[in-house]
Write a protein that holds these residues in place. Structure first.
Motif, PDB file in Angstrom:
ATOM      1  N   LEU A  50       0.834  -1.203   0.000  1.00  0.00           N
ATOM      2  CA  LEU A  50       0.000   0.000   0.000  1.00  0.00           C
ATOM      3  C   LEU A  50       0.869   1.254   0.000  1.00  0.00           C
ATOM      4  CD1 LEU A  50      -2.815   1.354   0.215  1.00  0.00           C
ATOM      5  CD2 LEU A  50      -2.534   1.280   2.693  1.00  0.00           C
ATOM      6  N   ALA A  51       1.926   1.240   0.803  1.00  0.00           N
ATOM      7  CA  ALA A  51       2.826   2.402   0.841  1.00  0.00           C
ATOM      8  C   ALA A  51       3.393   2.673  -0.556  1.00  0.00           C
ATOM      9  CB  ALA A  51       3.951   2.167   1.849  1.00  0.00           C
ATOM     10  N   LEU A  52       3.803   1.619  -1.247  1.00  0.00           N
ATOM     11  CA  LEU A  52       4.396   1.817  -2.581  1.00  0.00           C
ATOM     12  C   LEU A  52       3.346   2.328  -3.565  1.00  0.00           C
ATOM     13  CD1 LEU A  52       6.682   1.709  -4.593  1.00  0.00           C
ATOM     14  CD2 LEU A  52       6.316  -0.768  -4.828  1.00  0.00           C
ATOM     15  N   VAL A  53       2.159   1.752  -3.521  1.00  0.00           N
ATOM     16  CA  VAL A  53       1.145   2.165  -4.488  1.00  0.00           C
ATOM     17  C   VAL A  53       0.686   3.596  -4.208  1.00  0.00           C
ATOM     18  CG1 VAL A  53      -1.096   1.475  -3.499  1.00  0.00           C
ATOM     19  CG2 VAL A  53      -0.645   1.075  -5.916  1.00  0.00           C
ATOM     20  N   LEU A  54       0.650   4.002  -2.959  1.00  0.00           N
ATOM     21  CA  LEU A  54       0.278   5.385  -2.640  1.00  0.00           C
ATOM     22  C   LEU A  54       1.383   6.352  -3.063  1.00  0.00           C
ATOM     23  CD1 LEU A  54      -1.506   5.159   0.833  1.00  0.00           C
ATOM     24  CD2 LEU A  54      -2.501   5.898  -1.336  1.00  0.00           C
ATOM     25  N   LYS A  55       2.635   5.932  -2.885  1.00  0.00           N
ATOM     26  CA  LYS A  55       3.775   6.742  -3.323  1.00  0.00           C
ATOM     27  C   LYS A  55       3.710   6.968  -4.840  1.00  0.00           C
ATOM     28  CE  LYS A  55       8.823   6.172  -3.199  1.00  0.00           C
ATOM     29  NZ  LYS A  55       9.311   7.458  -2.652  1.00  0.00           N
ATOM     30  N   LEU A  56       3.300   5.934  -5.572  1.00  0.00           N
ATOM     31  CA  LEU A  56       3.263   6.008  -7.035  1.00  0.00           C
ATOM     32  C   LEU A  56       2.009   6.697  -7.564  1.00  0.00           C
ATOM     33  CD1 LEU A  56       4.436   2.365  -7.836  1.00  0.00           C
ATOM     34  CD2 LEU A  56       5.777   4.455  -8.166  1.00  0.00           C
ATOM     35  N   LYS A  57       0.872   6.434  -6.933  1.00  0.00           N
ATOM     36  CA  LYS A  57      -0.394   6.853  -7.515  1.00  0.00           C
ATOM     37  C   LYS A  57      -1.168   7.854  -6.647  1.00  0.00           C
ATOM     38  CE  LYS A  57      -2.481   4.843 -10.419  1.00  0.00           C
ATOM     39  NZ  LYS A  57      -2.762   5.330 -11.774  1.00  0.00           N
ATOM     40  N   GLY A  58      -0.753   8.030  -5.403  1.00  0.00           N
ATOM     41  CA  GLY A  58      -1.472   8.946  -4.523  1.00  0.00           C
ATOM     42  C   GLY A  58      -2.888   8.491  -4.270  1.00  0.00           C
ATOM     43  N   ASN A  59      -3.732   9.451  -3.911  1.00  0.00           N
ATOM     44  CA  ASN A  59      -5.084   9.097  -3.500  1.00  0.00           C
ATOM     45  C   ASN A  59      -6.006   8.701  -4.650  1.00  0.00           C
ATOM     46  OD1 ASN A  59      -4.993   9.346  -0.628  1.00  0.00           O
ATOM     47  ND2 ASN A  59      -4.683  11.548  -0.918  1.00  0.00           N
ATOM     48  N   SER A  60      -5.470   8.630  -5.850  1.00  0.00           N
ATOM     49  CA  SER A  60      -6.315   8.217  -6.981  1.00  0.00           C
ATOM     50  C   SER A  60      -6.762   6.757  -6.857  1.00  0.00           C
ATOM     51  CB  SER A  60      -5.560   8.401  -8.296  1.00  0.00           C
ATOM     52  OG  SER A  60      -4.509   7.450  -8.387  1.00  0.00           O
ATOM     53  N   ILE A  61      -6.110   5.993  -5.997  1.00  0.00           N
ATOM     54  CA  ILE A  61      -6.483   4.559  -5.902  1.00  0.00           C
ATOM     55  C   ILE A  61      -7.805   4.337  -5.182  1.00  0.00           C
ATOM     56  CG2 ILE A  61      -4.043   3.879  -5.848  1.00  0.00           C
ATOM     57  CD1 ILE A  61      -4.572   3.014  -2.879  1.00  0.00           C
ATOM     58  N   TRP A  62      -8.316   5.336  -4.473  1.00  0.00           N
ATOM     59  CA  TRP A  62      -9.462   5.081  -3.587  1.00  0.00           C
ATOM     60  C   TRP A  62     -10.794   4.917  -4.312  1.00  0.00           C
ATOM     61  CZ3 TRP A  62      -7.271   3.108   0.230  1.00  0.00           C
ATOM     62  CH2 TRP A  62      -6.106   3.657   0.782  1.00  0.00           C
ATOM     63  N   ASN A  63     -10.802   5.066  -5.619  1.00  0.00           N
ATOM     64  CA  ASN A  63     -12.024   4.699  -6.333  1.00  0.00           C
ATOM     65  C   ASN A  63     -12.114   3.182  -6.539  1.00  0.00           C
ATOM     66  OD1 ASN A  63      -9.902   4.733  -8.108  1.00  0.00           O
ATOM     67  ND2 ASN A  63     -11.167   5.248  -9.889  1.00  0.00           N
ATOM     68  N   ARG A  64     -11.024   2.475  -6.284  1.00  0.00           N
ATOM     69  CA  ARG A  64     -11.025   1.016  -6.466  1.00  0.00           C
ATOM     70  C   ARG A  64     -10.971   0.239  -5.144  1.00  0.00           C
ATOM     71  NH1 ARG A  64      -6.820  -0.690 -11.038  1.00  0.00           N
ATOM     72  NH2 ARG A  64      -7.631  -2.722 -10.386  1.00  0.00           N
ATOM     73  N   ILE A  65     -10.704   0.940  -4.046  1.00  0.00           N
ATOM     74  CA  ILE A  65     -10.610   0.301  -2.725  1.00  0.00           C
ATOM     75  C   ILE A  65     -11.183   1.264  -1.695  1.00  0.00           C
ATOM     76  CG2 ILE A  65      -9.080  -0.908  -1.095  1.00  0.00           C
ATOM     77  CD1 ILE A  65      -6.817  -0.479  -3.199  1.00  0.00           C
ATOM     78  N   GLY A  66     -11.913   0.750  -0.709  1.00  0.00           N
ATOM     79  CA  GLY A  66     -12.456   1.587   0.347  1.00  0.00           C
ATOM     80  C   GLY A  66     -11.491   1.794   1.502  1.00  0.00           C
ATOM     81  N   VAL A  67     -11.930   2.537   2.517  1.00  0.00           N
ATOM     82  CA  VAL A  67     -11.090   2.789   3.697  1.00  0.00           C
ATOM     83  C   VAL A  67     -11.847   2.452   4.986  1.00  0.00           C
ATOM     84  CG1 VAL A  67      -9.756   4.600   2.563  1.00  0.00           C
ATOM     85  CG2 VAL A  67     -11.789   5.220   3.869  1.00  0.00           C
ATOM     86  N   GLU A  68     -12.927   1.649   4.850  1.00  0.00           N
ATOM     87  CA  GLU A  68     -13.731   1.336   6.027  1.00  0.00           C
ATOM     88  C   GLU A  68     -13.400  -0.065   6.575  1.00  0.00           C
ATOM     89  OE1 GLU A  68     -15.687   3.454   7.577  1.00  0.00           O
ATOM     90  OE2 GLU A  68     -15.157   4.944   6.067  1.00  0.00           O
ATOM     91  N   PRO A  69     -13.494  -0.215   7.892  1.00  0.00           N
ATOM     92  CA  PRO A  69     -13.298  -1.549   8.482  1.00  0.00           C
ATOM     93  C   PRO A  69     -14.287  -2.545   7.878  1.00  0.00           C
ATOM     94  CG  PRO A  69     -13.632   0.111  10.196  1.00  0.00           C
ATOM     95  CD  PRO A  69     -13.848   0.792   8.892  1.00  0.00           C
ATOM     96  N   SER A  70     -13.902  -3.808   7.851  1.00  0.00           N
ATOM     97  CA  SER A  70     -14.758  -4.777   7.182  1.00  0.00           C
ATOM     98  C   SER A  70     -15.811  -5.386   8.099  1.00  0.00           C
ATOM     99  CB  SER A  70     -13.933  -5.887   6.565  1.00  0.00           C
ATOM    100  OG  SER A  70     -13.369  -6.689   7.570  1.00  0.00           O
ATOM    101  N   GLY A  71     -15.535  -5.426   9.403  1.00  0.00           N
ATOM    102  CA  GLY A  71     -16.536  -5.985  10.298  1.00  0.00           C
ATOM    103  C   GLY A  71     -16.888  -7.419  10.006  1.00  0.00           C
ATOM    104  N   ASP A  72     -16.015  -8.150   9.355  1.00  0.00           N
ATOM    105  CA  ASP A  72     -16.276  -9.528   8.968  1.00  0.00           C
ATOM    106  C   ASP A  72     -14.943 -10.268   8.904  1.00  0.00           C
ATOM    107  OD1 ASP A  72     -19.039  -9.404   6.666  1.00  0.00           O
ATOM    108  OD2 ASP A  72     -18.845 -10.461   8.549  1.00  0.00           O
ATOM    109  N   PRO A  73     -14.969 -11.581   8.969  1.00  0.00           N
ATOM    110  CA  PRO A  73     -13.707 -12.302   8.830  1.00  0.00           C
ATOM    111  C   PRO A  73     -12.977 -11.884   7.559  1.00  0.00           C
ATOM    112  CG  PRO A  73     -15.410 -13.782   9.571  1.00  0.00           C
ATOM    113  CD  PRO A  73     -16.073 -12.460   9.296  1.00  0.00           C
ATOM    114  N   PHE A  74     -11.651 -12.005   7.602  1.00  0.00           N
ATOM    115  CA  PHE A  74     -10.808 -11.324   6.625  1.00  0.00           C
ATOM    116  C   PHE A  74     -10.990 -11.772   5.186  1.00  0.00           C
ATOM    117  CE2 PHE A  74      -8.497 -14.986   7.998  1.00  0.00           C
ATOM    118  CZ  PHE A  74      -7.669 -15.367   6.968  1.00  0.00           C
ATOM    119  N   ASN A  75     -11.566 -12.948   4.977  1.00  0.00           N
ATOM    120  CA  ASN A  75     -11.646 -13.409   3.598  1.00  0.00           C
ATOM    121  C   ASN A  75     -13.084 -13.562   3.110  1.00  0.00           C
ATOM    122  OD1 ASN A  75     -12.223 -15.498   5.246  1.00  0.00           O
ATOM    123  ND2 ASN A  75     -10.451 -16.720   4.681  1.00  0.00           N
ATOM    124  N   SER A  76     -13.997 -12.839   3.740  1.00  0.00           N
ATOM    125  CA  SER A  76     -15.409 -12.982   3.383  1.00  0.00           C
ATOM    126  C   SER A  76     -15.701 -12.452   1.984  1.00  0.00           C
ATOM    127  CB  SER A  76     -16.272 -12.218   4.372  1.00  0.00           C
ATOM    128  OG  SER A  76     -17.601 -12.212   3.928  1.00  0.00           O
TER     129      SER A  76
END
Lengths: 305, 305, 305, 305
Positions: free
Chosen positions: C70-96
């Protein structure tokens, strides 16, 4: 077809089977029943009837009442009710809140608790004296004026109302319940508390035979053919909670079960049949009752399929 | 019963209705079909048959093939398959991963994609030359050796495999798929790509009539009575994705639809019937096909209920 | 603050505790590790460092690598990645798979597997030689050119790829994966297979200290302050699967765990710390590692709260 | 740090922004507020305070009260309450019944409605005169004896109680509510109806500063350090419904919002801050309030990360 002999064979064969079921105890009144009780009553469209065991003893019909309340509401309101209740199987345990929330307070079908509560809410609007009028309808279709509510069971249900209260408040929040939650629950718990015998249930369910044209005592059909057909379709797809497919698969008839251990099934051109055995399997359906009906359609080589 | 006249009335009446459905376009090959196509073919148990419209034109049978693959796997393995697939309605859109995860990789029934993929996985084990042998089974039950796969459609499905690949990997993770995911998908996409006419489908589905005893050309039943009955039960409870209850409710027959616009239904003691009209309603079932079958059971006053 | 003494106390106190955890065995290579291994390495912003136990021994960093990718992708692309990934806790087992389906293929955050797979997909686009370039980034931030992939672990993961393949195909079906599924998995499994010691991890995570301005060897910050702050926020809300709240609650620091038994945590103005003990608790986090970090913030009376 | 100038800049900059939010109208009383209201109050640990706009005007604190009821219950009962409430983010809209059903009536955390209702149920047991005693606690921590309930708002909430009644009955069904549902709701709706100004809220939340040791007027800490730290951890992971990650991400402070348009946030070693602007974004948090706090941590270059 020698139905009497078949019923006796079924009684003998299922009595030999090892039972692993448990009598429902979520309300104390239900837990007091003798787990050894067993009866079958089969009413043919030719007017003849056959019976074995405790087929004249009354028990708490519980969810079987949902078919009768649906029949009454359809008789009164016709297909206009389907904007408030669906007709699809639930695919989930019978009291799940999940689907209700995803589907904005519209229950999947009238045989899950949420759906029966909406039916109760409509009947509260449509009937002048809801509890009296509904009871009269049941007495009339069963042809027996002695049928009654069990006030102790109804009161016991009200003391354990929380799950159903939660469902009803949720639907009211979505705008799909019009009366006070406690009024809906009071009517619904009374409806479920009705005590009937296998004989009375089999007689009552004749209204679903021959496209609603079968009637033991009257000239006119109770239900029009379309409504009788639709209730049968709902019973075969949704009548057994999370075991509806299994019931259609192994028994092949429309039917409905209750946690009092009763099951009623319908072979539309041939007969209605009620069976009673209190211990329930893990899905909440009468264990010996399910076996008895499977044997019935196997021995008679008759099913709707 | 004058079936020919009824089919012609149905054709006329449904042609006047305004269609709002859309031809499936999720794979480009399917989108090329003429949306105005319409045909019905009805095959009676007395050997007579009736037809209107484009009933001899072939189309992609898609999910209707799931009934045929289930018939073959039950013929080969009997009820031993039910530890890997359930028999309950899904109560969810046909390709949902949710229930599959909650139920640890056991699909709810053989007519959702996940269930058909497990059936495909079993056939890969049981058949010597899976694609050839399955095709031969379909040709035999339809009584027509010219039936074939559409390799273009199968290839197009493979290019859009991700949803089904996701399902299959998930079940493999739960231990319910034994072969390589791509091998399962290749077999499954071929199975769905079969092109058949209404006539060929109606003939093929005669194996579910009269407890499996109906056979146009051979002496022996293809399926034993129990299996024919069980497949009919599965079709009525699970054959129409999230519209299975609606189909049982308004049409009252066991049946199965496909996104190619075909629907086959079975009236176990009377007839099998296939209808084809490509535009689909919002639940993924042929819009005009659903109406046509509803008219058929209304006009004939026949249903299993 | 006498960190060395505190680390030694923690080592002694946690060695006396009864362990009920289990070493991860879902891939055989991970199961071979000695469950008795234990080490801590604490790197302060003043340049001093403290260590006990097996803090120089390398282990499989597994999901800890998700912070570095994540650090590398943010360094390269900045906050433009957040249309493809959220920032909220999942509240569910990790592989649901459930939430992923409801949210149309957009993973809840970059630390659940689905989110890390999307990060991997972006890095495949952004990096010329993805595996070499990512490894070089890790070596650079850790200041140690000897860090490497464990090809055996990566190959073992690929043999047990089905769950992650299912996730990736599902997201590809929703249009949120651009590369071939196997290419994404190959990169992702390599990323997870990196072997590093507590010392190397603590050094690497200094890039999240002092708003990204801490750097052991170089003049410029690796990350701009905003990005360092955001990664810390993500670690504290989403870093520990279904135990993220518990970690924030009992430890009070941003951090990330891996099934290899490692945990790295960050006190933004004071230190980064890595701990390693292979046995995992029921939520998939190092049991002794969690206790050690809880003791650390209790004994130092320091947390971000 | 020139906080006064920063607050004035924030007020100016956010007033220029185009607002798309909507004032909450699910209870009529809330909908009567002037959407143009805006105020900030910042209370530093050095005793100084700064304010702009309508920071002395009172508004309905709604869900912000959940932090205060949690503080009181933890003060009275300590960590013994965690067997009835979790500490994990919910990952779902704030009033979802789904997770509650899957987790058998144990709410995920004390800041979703279900969790706050369990806290209310515990306070009904612990407090002699629940409504009076809770109000006194709020008055004491805020240092202002004029704070009061808004009986109209509480009554209006009771008239729209169905969603919360559904939640409470469900938990009572699972055995996690001890009092009558209406008694729990009455206490809870009163708690939410409290009207306070930004100033009063910022003063009250000083009990979470400096590990609970900050107190404007008294010698002793209100909360022990561990409990203050834990409440901060809960605020940062669960304080903003389905936008908790976003808040941690963009603002980087523990905080709590209410549908009255208030937000309170805490920088544990520096200050508490309350902001008020009634229009809510699509996640139910004050739109201008969120922007104001983001500007605050950007301009001060201070956050816990």
């Amino acid at each position: 077809m020698n139905y009497q002999q078949i019923l006796e064979e079924i009684t003998a064969e299922t009595s030999a089977l090892k039972n692993t079921g448990k009598v429902a105890t979520y309300i104390p009144e239900l837990g007091k029943v003798d787990p050894g009780k067993f009866g079958i009553y089969l009413q043919c469209t030719d007017g003849k009837s056959y019976a074995t065991g405790d087929s004249h003893e009354r028990f708490s019909i519980q969810s079987i009442s949902k078919v009768l309340s649906l029949a009454l509401v359809l008789k009164l309101k016709g297909n206009s009710i389907w904007n408030r209740i669906g007709v699809e199987p639930s695919g989930d345990p019978f009291n799940s809140l999940v689907q209700l929330e995803y589907e904005k307070g519209i229950p999947r079908n009238p045989f899950i608790n949420a759906g029966a509560l909406v039916v109760a809410d409509i009947l509260l609007t449509e009937l002048k004296n809801p509890k009296e009028d509904f009871l009269q309808f049941v007495r009339d279709v069963a042809g027996d004026q002695s049928i009654n509510y069990d006030e102790k069971v109804a009161a016991s249900e009200m003391q354990h109302k929380d799950r159903n209260a939660s469902l009803t408040h949720l639907m009211k929040d979505f705008g799909n319940i019009n009366h006070e939650v406690d009024a809906v629950l009071d009517f619904y718990f009374h409806q479920c508390s009705i005590v009937m015998s296998c004989k009375q249930l089999a007689k009552a369910f004749t209204i679903f035979l021959n496209y609603g044209k079968y009637d033991l005592s009257k000239e006119a059909a109770v239900l029009n053919p379309m409504l009788a057909k639709r209730i049968n379709a709902l019973m075969i797809t949704c009548g057994f909670y999370d075991e509806s497919g299994e019931f259609a698969f192994s028994i092949g008839l429309p039917g409905k079960s209750g946690v009092g251990g009763g099951i009623v099934a319908v072979h539309p051109r041939h007969y209605s049949v009620a069976v009673w055995s209190p211990p329930l399997n893990s899905k909440g359906n009468s264990e010996r009752g399910m076996r008895a009906l499977e044997l019935l359609t196997t021995k008679t080589e008759q099913s709707v399929f």
